[in-house]
Design an enzyme around this catalytic site. Structure first.
Site, PDB file in Angstrom:
ATOM      1  N   CYS A  45       0.900  -0.928  -0.250  1.00 39.45           N
ATOM      2  CA  CYS A  45      -0.234   0.043   0.198  1.00 39.45           C
ATOM      3  C   CYS A  45       0.758   1.096   0.169  1.00 39.45           C
ATOM      4  O   CYS A  45       1.169   1.607   1.218  1.00 39.45           O
ATOM      5  CB  CYS A  45      -0.871  -0.301   1.132  1.00 39.45           C
ATOM      6  SG  CYS A  45      -1.972   1.635   1.098  1.00 39.45           S
ATOM      7  N   CYS A  48       0.039   3.571   2.797  1.00 35.08           N
ATOM      8  CA  CYS A  48       0.836   3.307   4.252  1.00 35.08           C
ATOM      9  C   CYS A  48       2.101   3.549   4.376  1.00 35.08           C
ATOM     10  O   CYS A  48       2.719   3.658   5.118  1.00 35.08           O
ATOM     11  CB  CYS A  48       0.560   1.728   4.644  1.00 35.08           C
ATOM     12  SG  CYS A  48      -1.272   1.274   3.958  1.00 35.08           S
TER      13      CYS A  48
END
Length: 141
Positions: A45, A48
């Site tokens: 991600c 993230c």
């Protein structure tokens, strides 16, 4: 003769990595009255990866708060248990319970009755907004 002294400061970032529901429940129990901030993220991600270092840094800055990370791919059971549908997701807990609007207002209900209680979640948000994360931590400490 010259003596040179060096002082080295070691800063330890404390972010617990959770994998199973049992570990999650134990962390909340041990935390007691402290705020617990859980980051649900994934290695693949992009957002993230962006917020990860800031989350680590906050674990040093806010030593009276407990921080934990859950990799949604490695911890599917815990991810489902916490009803996480997007990454990154941050959830906040106090006294073993997710902090909700109601739990924050039950002591001061008078002002919110006229317009009804908002459904705004103050205990959980999605995305890599570092400013919002830090504001929520400061608000809930």
């Amino acid at each position: 003769m010259v003596v040179v002294m060096m002082v080295v400061t070691v800063v330890v970032m404390i972010v617990v990595v959770l994998v199973v529901v049992k570990e999650f429940k134990e962390l909340l129990r041990v935390a007691g009255r402290k705020l617990v901030v859980i980051e649900f993220s994934a290695k693949w991600c992009g957002p993230c990866k962006k917020i990860g270092p800031a989350f680590q840094a906050m674990s040093v800055k806010y030593q009276n708060v407990m921080f934990a990370n859950v990799d949604v791919d490695s911890s599917e059971e815990l991810t489902q248990f916490c009803h996480v549908n997007a990454v990154p997701t941050f959830q906040m807990f106090k006294h073993t319970q997710k902090v909700t609007l109601f739990s924050r207002l039950k002591r001061t209900m008078c002002c919110y009755v006229r317009n009804g209680l908002e459904s705004r979640k103050i205990f959980e948000f999605h995305g890599a907004d570092i400013k919002t994360l830090e504001e929520k931590i400061q608000e809930l400490m």
